[in-house]
Design an enzyme around this catalytic site. Sequence first.
Site, PDB file in Angstrom:
ATOM      1  N   HIS A 193      42.918  44.032  39.783  1.00  0.00           N
ATOM      2  CA  HIS A 193      41.899  43.141  39.209  1.00  0.00           C
ATOM      3  C   HIS A 193      40.946  42.684  40.318  1.00  0.00           C
ATOM      4  CE1 HIS A 193      40.991  39.015  37.148  1.00  0.00           C
ATOM      5  NE2 HIS A 193      39.985  39.835  37.086  1.00  0.00           N
ATOM      6  N   LEU A 236      41.650  40.393  45.681  1.00  0.00           N
ATOM      7  CA  LEU A 236      42.097  41.465  44.790  1.00  0.00           C
ATOM      8  C   LEU A 236      43.459  41.022  44.250  1.00  0.00           C
ATOM      9  CD1 LEU A 236      42.207  44.314  43.519  1.00  0.00           C
ATOM     10  CD2 LEU A 236      43.138  45.133  45.690  1.00  0.00           C
ATOM     11  N   GLU A 237      43.551  41.001  42.914  1.00  0.00           N
ATOM     12  CA  GLU A 237      44.814  40.631  42.278  1.00  0.00           C
ATOM     13  C   GLU A 237      45.476  41.914  41.805  1.00  0.00           C
ATOM     14  OE1 GLU A 237      44.334  38.435  38.611  1.00  0.00           O
ATOM     15  OE2 GLU A 237      46.211  37.375  38.881  1.00  0.00           O
ATOM     16  N   ILE A 238      46.632  42.209  42.358  1.00  0.00           N
ATOM     17  CA  ILE A 238      47.336  43.432  41.964  1.00  0.00           C
ATOM     18  C   ILE A 238      48.465  43.048  41.007  1.00  0.00           C
ATOM     19  CG2 ILE A 238      48.884  45.262  42.811  1.00  0.00           C
ATOM     20  CD1 ILE A 238      47.048  45.545  45.197  1.00  0.00           C
ATOM     21  N   THR A 294      45.151  34.819  37.669  1.00  0.00           N
ATOM     22  CA  THR A 294      43.844  34.177  37.832  1.00  0.00           C
ATOM     23  C   THR A 294      43.170  33.896  36.485  1.00  0.00           C
ATOM     24  OG1 THR A 294      42.880  36.359  38.168  1.00  0.00           O
ATOM     25  CG2 THR A 294      43.380  35.095  40.137  1.00  0.00           C
TER      26      THR A 294
END
Lengths: 452, 725
Positions: free
Chosen positions: B460, B471-473, B509
Amino acid sequence: MSSMLLSTIPQVSSSLSESYCLTLLSVQTKSKKTLARPGVKNVVLVEGVRTPFLLSGTTGLLQRTGLPKDAVDYIIYGTVIQEVKTTSILRHNINQRTLGAGFSDKIPAHTVTMACISSNQAMTSGVGLIAAGQCDSIVAGGVEFMSDVPIRHSRKMRKTMLSLSRAKTLGQRLGLIGSIRMAHLSPELPAVAEFSTAETMGHSADRLAAAFGVSRVEQDEFAVRSHTLAKKAQDAGLLQDVISFKVPGRDIVSKDNGIRVSSMEQMGKLKAAFIKPHGTVTAANSSFLTDGASAVLIMSEEKALAMGYKPKAYLRDFVYVSQDPKDQLLLGPTYGTPKVLERAGLTMSDIDVFEFHEAFAGQIMANLKAMDSDWFGQTYLGKKSKVGTPPMEKFNLWGGSLSLGHPFGATGCRLVTTVAHRLQKEGGQYGLLAACAAGGQGHAMVIEAYPQ
Amino acid sequence: THTFYEVKGDVAVVRINDPNSKVNTLSIQMQKEMAEVMDEVWANDAVKSAVLISSKPGCFIAGADINMIQSCNSADEVTTLSQEGQKMFERIEKSPKPIVAAINGSCLGGGLEFAIACQYRIATKSKKTVLGTPEVMLGLLPGAGGTQRLPKMVGLPSAFDMMLTGRNIRADKAKKMGLVNQLVDPLGPGLKSPEERTIDYLEEVAIEYARGIVNKKIPIRKEKGRMEKIQDYVMSFEFVRNQIYKTVHSKVMKQSKGLYPAPLKIIECVKTGVEQGPVAGYLSESQNFGQLARTSESGALIGLYHGQVACKKNHYGVPQREVKTLAILGAGLMGAGVAQVTVDKGVHTVLKDTTVSGLARGEQQVYKGLNDKTKKRNITSFQRDSILSGLTGQLDYSGFEKVDMVIEAVFEDIHIKHAVLKEVEAVVSPHCIFASNTSALPIKDIAAASKRPDKVIGMHYFSPVDKMQLLEIITTDQTSKDTTASAVAVGLKQGKVIIVVGDGPGFYTTRCLAPMLAEAVRVLQEGVDPKKLDALTTSFGFPVGAATLADEVGIDVAAHVAEDLGKAFGSRFGGGNVEVLKTMVDLGFKGRKSGKGCYIYQPGLKTKEVNPDIGDVLEQFRMTPNPAVSSDSDVQYRLVSRFVNEAVLCLQEGILKNPLEGDIGAVFGLGFPPCLGGPFRFVDSFGADKLVEKMRRFEAVYGNQFTPCQLLLDHAKDSSKKFHK
């Protein structure tokens, strides 16, 4: 200028053709093995000449008697700072002006450019045409008019001018003219700068010298050596490739006018030219840019012999190399030398004559140190150990670009001709020339003496 | 040993090298050894001058040791530390033997203060060489003479600019500012590697200069230019200086809303030094430094710094295969953004779209992004062109068998995602990873269509991709560790700060943002003007106001997410009416991208006006505010508490692995106030009990949207429980 060079070739050559019968009998080399390969045509250097490399501007041509109409199949010229007109000018120079001298207007010609090794590229392109059986005799050369380089308008101005030529109404034209600002008018001066890094060559040379720990004294010493050897060679009449040339409105010039033997003390007084103030590359230990032209006549061996010429040398293996244009801009000889030796199946010790293009004393010293470094050989050349350095007693013995000058496009032919002449004079069999060029490129060639 | 010296001729070369770290910091040990070495240098009669150099490639001195400051127990203790630093640099400044600082790599904070105390500075032009005073970003100030020496060295305006922004200054700029005296070119390979040889060369040149200074051949101060003389003259008037202090102060207040004490203290220290002399100046500096180090703002910012460092590491090991070719599906704003940050790191990038116009727009976006860098002279036009040659735009799947990872950024619709996933799996090789850049769809729902769910992961990104660091993994139960390692490796290469979270609607998030936006819509419905809503949020510390944020995210996206998550979580995600957003979308008010949202956006105009038509929409859905929970402060806490509660719930449910990643995700992805350090640190410093108390009051009016989650209640009950120790 070019036509003069060409027209001198048969004169020199015809004097040699008396020994024609002799040469036919002694094609076989006497001592070492020859590099001749089955199925590959022998390409020979018949003659090489050049104008004196001049610090002052030169234009104009000298009319001389020309080659027989059918002597040349193709003409290739190297030049660096080029404009659209160059090709036609060259053709003009090479063909039209010399029609009276016996040149045919049927000979096609083109120019090539590869920075400082443009005339090397011209020669090897010629070698390729001969080897492919498409031509038998080629005139290759290089020419540079540093004192009259084309200076371009800025991109903004060019765009405006081009749009102007397409504008249809007065209003459009006035609008475009009105858009011209001061910034449009500043011209783009050509600099000896890398396209990819925008770094000038002198700046890069200074960094290269520093990277290899080359001191200012080492550089100055090498520059003095170059000038001293060049002076010696000039005085001894060894620079026989130089032909006299009449500068319009001035006297005839018959020798290179950049050779100046200075003392180490004088050399030491100069300030750094590029990296100020702590750099080590100065005007005196750099090659200087000059006007100049050079030419060689290369032929297939059969053709040369059939026409009664006594060839000077075989042009054997050659390579072009390329590496990082930022940090290894001028290391062409280091990369090219081992590669061409390998191709030819020779080792350093087989080579009798070395001629390296001296762009900067610091660049030559850096190359020598790189070739002498096990670390560099292993890390960057993929070798088990160092390449090894050419012995100085075989290296650039008649001066080099530092002392004779460096007209970008013309230096390559001078190197080839010098190797051939030195092989004849010194009785060696193999010569090796190497040069670096902008873009991180390099060239090396092996030349074999033609049996005397 | 951290420091030692050797004598070369008559020059002492002092080398700094912290044996326990990749970077040099001014730790207690380092300072002690440095003082000893300098005493020896001063006592040694054979030595006429000194060169100070680091043996570490890429780092001169990166700053003071943060842990040293944090381990202090009182402001006085920190003040003492500062005074010791001041004293040491005073000795350096007054050194009878000239000291040349030879700078290669980062020269920051205390490192820069050290360098400017020296008599002469030489820096390499390497890209790694940066100078700056980043203390303000940690809520501190340059506490070892920086606030006193910098104004003298570079002038008031530049000194304020450096200390208040904390930005890095490259060597060539530093030379122009007068921060360094001389530059040295970085070298290529010679008889040693470029890095080693460059340090050696820097040392050789620095020694030459040190001798030159002793022989009076090299002037320590360069002749001032006409402009500098004029500037000095102007600055000699007190009212001019006062005007500068005033302007800088009001600028800081405008930008920080007064939420950050450090910038104001910096102005104070500089002013004291200039107006009342060095004794008062140095005292003010050390005392303010001590006070700042104990503020919650500094604690929050330092926490974020540590978190950022931790989130720039791959905790999942080295992936089996390096991603050499990355394909991106969908050349929209997101897709092209991901392409840009990938291709400029030298990874071959394929950008695929379904239409020529879409692809052309995307490629143009990448070109523009890089061209802007060229204009700012961060890269040359040659580098731009050479980077762009690594980007392949295409409309079909040709060559996808060579792709190591696919990131899809297509429309947020599960059916489209499934179709794309199947198309990709039909053409790629078995090792290829499929990553989805979705902002709300659960990854396991997407992976349901996959033949190899272990290779499916969520990545994301946040828009604009080239500016947002986070960066959201997202990993599912089936995602393999190697897939995660590979996704993290790619993200790190793209320069991202990474949090790895569990799967679920909205992940972390989006899930935190959605309740806050729902509350924002309710606030609007209750008659609060978008400008007022923005003012309330920004004055709480959010960099972007809630209404503006909705416009930036896109009203359509917000509506979509609100609906999806509303379905998944029920009434807890209620508040504002989703129909408000839907009506706006129907009217074409999709936010900034459509030119109209809560505000009207006109190209070229920086100021934005409230969209007059939005009034009618809100009128349709008007709600009556309850005066008991509608004060400015209550509105702020209604917005923030829902955000924070959801974040804590994510930790409780295991979506988040730890509070640290939660804080980093909230601050770097959603703009949670950095001075609060993230939702978890906020709970720690604000007090869970106080927050619960507020929420209970809101709960009484609005219901379960404000019910505190169990973990928050636990913390409220036991005040010794903290998310961060």
